[in-house]
Structures are given as C-alpha cells and as structure tokens.
Scaffold this active site. Structure first.
Site, PDB file in Angstrom:
ATOM      1  N   PRO A  87       0.812  -1.226   0.000  1.00  0.00           N
ATOM      2  CG  PRO A  87      -0.402  -1.296   2.009  1.00  0.00           C
ATOM      3  CD  PRO A  87       0.597  -2.037   1.204  1.00  0.00           C
ATOM      4  CD  GLU A 114       1.426  -8.615   9.616  1.00  0.00           C
ATOM      5  OE1 GLU A 114       1.422  -8.749   8.369  1.00  0.00           O
ATOM      6  OE2 GLU A 114       1.052  -9.503  10.402  1.00  0.00           O
ATOM      7  NE  ARG A 152      -9.276  -5.918 -20.574  1.00  0.00           N
ATOM      8  CZ  ARG A 152      -9.401  -4.749 -21.165  1.00  0.00           C
ATOM      9  NH1 ARG A 152      -8.606  -3.767 -20.834  1.00  0.00           N
ATOM     10  NH2 ARG A 152     -10.302  -4.553 -22.068  1.00  0.00           N
ATOM     11  CG  ASP A 167     -10.897  -1.089 -22.589  1.00  0.00           C
ATOM     12  OD1 ASP A 167     -12.009  -1.476 -22.958  1.00  0.00           O
ATOM     13  OD2 ASP A 167      -9.924  -1.830 -22.418  1.00  0.00           O
TER      14      ASP A 167
HETATM   15 CL1  6GU Z   1      -0.202  -3.842  -3.595  1.00  0.00          CL
HETATM   16  N1  6GU Z   1      -0.781  -4.486  -1.111  1.00  0.00           N
HETATM   17  C1  6GU Z   1      -1.492  -4.375   0.017  1.00  0.00           C
HETATM   18  N2  6GU Z   1      -1.189  -5.141   1.061  1.00  0.00           N
HETATM   19  N3  6GU Z   1      -2.485  -3.525   0.177  1.00  0.00           N
HETATM   20  C2  6GU Z   1      -2.779  -2.759  -0.875  1.00  0.00           C
HETATM   21  C3  6GU Z   1      -2.079  -2.830  -2.088  1.00  0.00           C
HETATM   22  C4  6GU Z   1      -1.074  -3.721  -2.170  1.00  0.00           C
HETATM   23  N4  6GU Z   1      -2.602  -1.936  -2.925  1.00  0.00           N
HETATM   24  C5  6GU Z   1      -3.579  -1.340  -2.253  1.00  0.00           C
HETATM   25  N5  6GU Z   1      -3.682  -1.827  -1.032  1.00  0.00           N
END
Ligand code: 6GU
Length: 248
Positions: A87, A114, A152, A167
């Site tokens: 994230p 984590e 795609r 698209d």
């Molecule tokens: Cl790539 N990994 C995790 N754990 N959470 C996420 C993500 C990735 N992308 C958005 N949230």
C-alpha cells in the site's frame, strides 16, 4: 509475456487464472503466469520468511534474504524488473498497465501488510506499487489485478485490438451506457436514439453520455481528459441545460 509472482500463498492463485480471458491467453501461449512459493527460497530448519521488527512493534516483517534469493534466482541473467506490491507504493493505473505490457517479463513480489524489510524496496525492486488507497492483508489480490490489467495490453489477448484502445480510462473518460435485448424490460426503456440507425447520432449520444457520467462520477478524470472542441461544446450545452432546469 511472462509474469513471475512471489508469494507465501501460492494456492490463492490457482482458481483466478483458470478461467476467462487470462486462461485463454495462457493456453494460446500469449502470456505465462508462474507462481513461486517464497518459502522455497528461505533457508534454515524452519524456512523462516519473516521476523520481528527491529525497534519493536506489533506484527512480523518479511526478511530480505528469501526475497532477494527468489528474485535473483528467477531473474537468471535477465534484467526483468521486480515490483514490490504494497500500500506504500506508487498507484498502479491504466497507463502503467500499458507501459508494463511492453516488458517481455516482470516479477511481482507480494508483500504483507505488516511490512517488508525496507532493503527490498530500496535495493531490489524497480518500484513499489499499490493498486489503490485501501489496505489489503497481502499483495496477492493486487498481483491478480496487475496480471489481468497488463495482459489486456498484450497483443492478441483481447479479441478486438481496438476495443482495448476504446476502453474507459484508455480514452480518459468513463464508458458510455450499454443496452441489449429486451428493448423494454419491466417498463424500463432503451433510449430511442439507439434504434435510429443513424451512426453519427448514436456516436455523439454515446460521447455525450460518457462525458456526463465522467463529470458526475469522476470529475478528476475529466480535468485530465483529452477533449475535442465538440466535447467542450457538449459540456457547455449540458451546463446551460442544467442551469436552465434549476432556474424556473
Ligand atoms: Cl499492492 N498491497 C497491500 N497489502 N495492500 C494494498 C495494495 C497492495 N494496494 C492497495 N492496497
């Protein structure tokens, strides 16, 4: 194009790639998706892939050694880029999907929420990538999303090449509404223009609807979209009509 996914949950991928367009692309040899168990690259009696964070904190952190070993071994002599899925990463989008489809091969490292030892991101991965602003328990669903979106763009994967270019997002706008039979369903009608047989009228109606929908739901996309003078005229007219409706 070849994808190598490094994960502690290889079994999570079995069903998702065994259907639909991705499966057909694999069968036709257009793409290859290899899933690798990170634990196979861990050493020691317990094949440990994670450990407690230095400095103290809750949870466990992925150790660097198994991830470096997996990437270096799978890469062989090639310079295939490896992306850490977390994230904390740069946001993955349609433009990045198109860009990555030009690589013959990419590696995807599934992190866990984590944390992953920072040296993976700093010294091994080409980039850290996220699929959106929410937290997943691991990068596995993100890897599925990325394999799908990138595939795609691999020539031949999607039936009609031009449909990828058309698209939503590739054109910078959301898609126009679609209708099929029955013409009327429970009193809900299909817009008359679609039966006019006038292709010019139909395309401008679709463009107008795409503009309307984008303005309503994703004004951020509209601000960045490549708009023609006709598009701007349509938007202005829509604005005027809206104002006229508001002032009786
Ligand atoms: Cl790539 N990994 C995790 N754990 N959470 C996420 C993500 C990735 N992308 C958005 N949230």
């Amino acid at each position: 194009m070849r994808f190598d996914i490094i994960t502690i949950f290889p079994e999570m991928f079995a069903s998702v790639f065994s259907g639909g367009i991705i499966r057909k692309a694999v069968e036709r040899g257009l793409i290859q998706v290899n899933v690798h168990n990170l634990r196979d690259y861990a050493t020691g009696k317990h094949r440990q892939v994670d450990d407690r964070p230095f400095g103290g904190d809750e949870g466990m952190v992925f150790k660097p050694e198994p991830i470096f070993a997996a990437v270096e071994s799978l890469r062989g002599g090639s310079d295939a880029p490896a992306y850490l899925l977390s994230p904390q990463g740069r946001r993955f989008d349609q433009r990045l999907a198109e860009e990555w489809a030009r690589f013959p091969r990419i590696l995807l490292i599934c992190g866990r929420y984590e944390g992953v030892d920072e040296r993976v991101s700093r010294f091994l991965a080409a980039e850290e990538v996220s699929i959106g602003d929410y937290v997943l328990t691991g990068g596995e669903p993100a890897a599925v999303v990325i394999v799908d979106a990138v595939s795609r763009f691999v020539p031949g994967v999607v039936g009609k090449e031009e449909s990828v270019a058309r698209d939503s997002f590739s054109r910078g706008l959301l898609d126009f509404p679609h209708y099929t039979r029955p013409r009327e369903f429970r009193g809900m009608k299909t817009p008359e223009v679609l039966f006019s047989g006038n292709h010019g009228k139909i395309s401008s109606w679709r463009r107008k609807k795409a503009l309307e929908k984008t303005r309503l739901k994703r004004p951020d996309l509209l601000a960045k979209a490549d708009l023609s003078p006709e598009d701007r005229k349509l938007l202005e007219r829509m604005d005027k009509e809206r104002k006229e409706r508001k002032t009786p």
